[in-house]
Design a protein around this motif. Sequence first.
Motif, mmCIF file in Angstrom:
data_model
loop_
_atom_site.group_PDB
_atom_site.id
_atom_site.type_symbol
_atom_site.label_atom_id
_atom_site.label_comp_id
_atom_site.label_asym_id
_atom_site.label_seq_id
_atom_site.Cartn_x
_atom_site.Cartn_y
_atom_site.Cartn_z
ATOM 1 N N GLN A 1 13.801 64.410 45.106
ATOM 2 C CA GLN A 1 14.432 65.536 44.839
ATOM 3 C C GLN A 1 15.868 65.060 43.775
ATOM 4 O O GLN A 1 16.100 65.789 42.894
ATOM 5 C CB GLN A 1 15.264 66.493 45.940
ATOM 6 C CG GLN A 1 14.072 67.044 46.828
ATOM 7 C CD GLN A 1 14.614 67.821 47.827
ATOM 8 O OE1 GLN A 1 15.546 68.300 47.468
ATOM 9 N NE2 GLN A 1 13.726 68.384 48.780
ATOM 10 N N VAL A 2 16.380 63.876 43.984
ATOM 11 C CA VAL A 2 17.224 63.560 42.909
ATOM 12 C C VAL A 2 17.025 62.765 41.989
ATOM 13 O O VAL A 2 17.742 62.171 41.290
ATOM 14 C CB VAL A 2 18.607 62.888 44.000
ATOM 15 C CG1 VAL A 2 19.084 63.788 45.082
ATOM 16 C CG2 VAL A 2 18.218 61.685 44.533
ATOM 17 N N GLY A 3 15.934 62.682 41.511
ATOM 18 C CA GLY A 3 15.238 62.042 40.566
ATOM 19 C C GLY A 3 15.107 60.539 40.704
ATOM 20 O O GLY A 3 15.329 59.864 39.623
ATOM 21 N N LEU A 4 14.970 59.901 41.865
ATOM 22 C CA LEU A 4 14.920 58.519 41.940
ATOM 23 C C LEU A 4 13.537 57.862 41.925
ATOM 24 O O LEU A 4 12.623 58.654 42.465
ATOM 25 C CB LEU A 4 15.507 58.059 43.203
ATOM 26 C CG LEU A 4 17.163 58.178 43.274
ATOM 27 C CD1 LEU A 4 17.468 57.793 44.407
ATOM 28 C CD2 LEU A 4 17.909 57.320 42.461
ATOM 29 N N ARG A 5 13.454 56.875 41.229
ATOM 30 C CA ARG A 5 11.897 56.389 41.382
ATOM 31 C C ARG A 5 11.762 55.687 42.576
ATOM 32 O O ARG A 5 10.442 55.657 43.098
ATOM 33 C CB ARG A 5 12.046 55.321 40.247
ATOM 34 C CG ARG A 5 10.488 54.773 40.075
ATOM 35 C CD ARG A 5 10.449 53.785 38.941
ATOM 36 N NE ARG A 5 9.643 54.743 37.848
ATOM 37 C CZ ARG A 5 9.275 54.242 36.526
ATOM 38 N NH1 ARG A 5 9.673 52.875 36.374
ATOM 39 N NH2 ARG A 5 8.622 54.616 35.884
ATOM 40 N N TYR A 6 12.661 54.942 43.404
ATOM 41 C CA TYR A 6 12.221 54.405 44.635
ATOM 42 C C TYR A 6 13.150 54.853 45.705
ATOM 43 O O TYR A 6 14.409 55.022 45.350
ATOM 44 C CB TYR A 6 12.376 52.895 44.430
ATOM 45 C CG TYR A 6 11.483 52.384 43.496
ATOM 46 C CD1 TYR A 6 10.077 52.288 43.679
ATOM 47 C CD2 TYR A 6 12.026 51.970 41.979
ATOM 48 C CE1 TYR A 6 9.388 51.667 42.459
ATOM 49 C CE2 TYR A 6 11.331 51.391 41.026
ATOM 50 C CZ TYR A 6 10.064 51.212 41.280
ATOM 51 O OH TYR A 6 9.171 50.793 40.392
ATOM 52 N N TYR A 7 12.523 55.099 46.954
ATOM 53 C CA TYR A 7 13.461 55.493 47.993
ATOM 54 C C TYR A 7 14.245 54.551 48.493
ATOM 55 O O TYR A 7 15.174 54.639 49.367
ATOM 56 C CB TYR A 7 12.496 56.104 49.043
ATOM 57 C CG TYR A 7 11.829 55.081 49.858
ATOM 58 C CD1 TYR A 7 12.481 54.496 50.992
ATOM 59 C CD2 TYR A 7 10.585 54.415 49.595
ATOM 60 C CE1 TYR A 7 11.972 53.569 51.928
ATOM 61 C CE2 TYR A 7 10.072 53.332 50.222
ATOM 62 C CZ TYR A 7 10.717 52.754 51.436
ATOM 63 O OH TYR A 7 10.268 51.981 52.234
ATOM 64 N N THR A 8 14.144 53.212 47.877
ATOM 65 C CA THR A 8 14.914 52.186 48.493
ATOM 66 C C THR A 8 16.436 52.255 48.056
ATOM 67 O O THR A 8 17.242 51.782 48.956
ATOM 68 C CB THR A 8 14.262 50.496 48.209
ATOM 69 O OG1 THR A 8 14.113 50.691 46.725
ATOM 70 C CG2 THR A 8 12.833 50.555 48.783
ATOM 71 N N PHE A 9 16.742 53.072 47.205
ATOM 72 C CA PHE A 9 18.104 53.162 46.765
ATOM 73 C C PHE A 9 18.828 54.059 47.850
ATOM 74 O O PHE A 9 19.954 53.694 48.249
ATOM 75 C CB PHE A 9 18.063 53.833 45.277
ATOM 76 C CG PHE A 9 19.686 53.932 45.043
ATOM 77 C CD1 PHE A 9 20.274 52.821 44.667
ATOM 78 C CD2 PHE A 9 20.259 55.227 44.917
ATOM 79 C CE1 PHE A 9 21.661 53.258 44.375
ATOM 80 C CE2 PHE A 9 21.582 55.325 44.813
ATOM 81 C CZ PHE A 9 22.149 54.188 44.286
ATOM 82 N N VAL A 10 18.154 54.993 48.256
ATOM 83 C CA VAL A 10 18.508 55.725 49.438
ATOM 84 C C VAL A 10 18.834 55.091 50.761
ATOM 85 O O VAL A 10 20.002 55.169 51.190
ATOM 86 C CB VAL A 10 17.595 57.005 49.759
ATOM 87 C CG1 VAL A 10 18.020 57.811 50.945
ATOM 88 C CG2 VAL A 10 17.442 57.762 48.505
ATOM 89 N N SER A 11 17.760 54.064 51.061
ATOM 90 C CA SER A 11 18.170 53.263 52.174
ATOM 91 C C SER A 11 19.184 52.270 51.906
ATOM 92 O O SER A 11 20.122 52.305 52.987
ATOM 93 C CB SER A 11 16.702 52.451 52.313
ATOM 94 O OG SER A 11 16.766 51.419 53.381
#
Length: 113
Positions: A42-52
């Motif tokens: 939803q926020v335009g990140l390629r990888y979910y690991t940044f959220v982590s």
Amino acid sequence: MPRSAADPAKAAVTKGLRQEAGRWLKAAREAAGLTQAELAEQVGLRYYTFVSQVESGLGRVPIEAQGAWAAAVGHDPAQFARTLLRYYEPELHRLLFGDAAEDAPRARQAGRG
């Protein structure tokens, strides 16, 4: 002007505030019913690991992305940014908004100043 050596006590406080911010962000994401991968999309990140990384206190939500993160978790963008500011830049938050106890992160309330 060269940077001075890092103050270990200040570094520990900063780390603690980042971890608190991460817990707050995780709670907001979970309350919105999103997985890390869904938020990342939803926020335009390629990888979910940044959220982590952000949720664990190892990273920060970039200023230019705070509006998108707020929208994704259903928060008012101004309040979302203000909340992150009190974790990421507590002295700037104090200068802009005062030092109201209800706005102070727990690390400051515990006597950090």
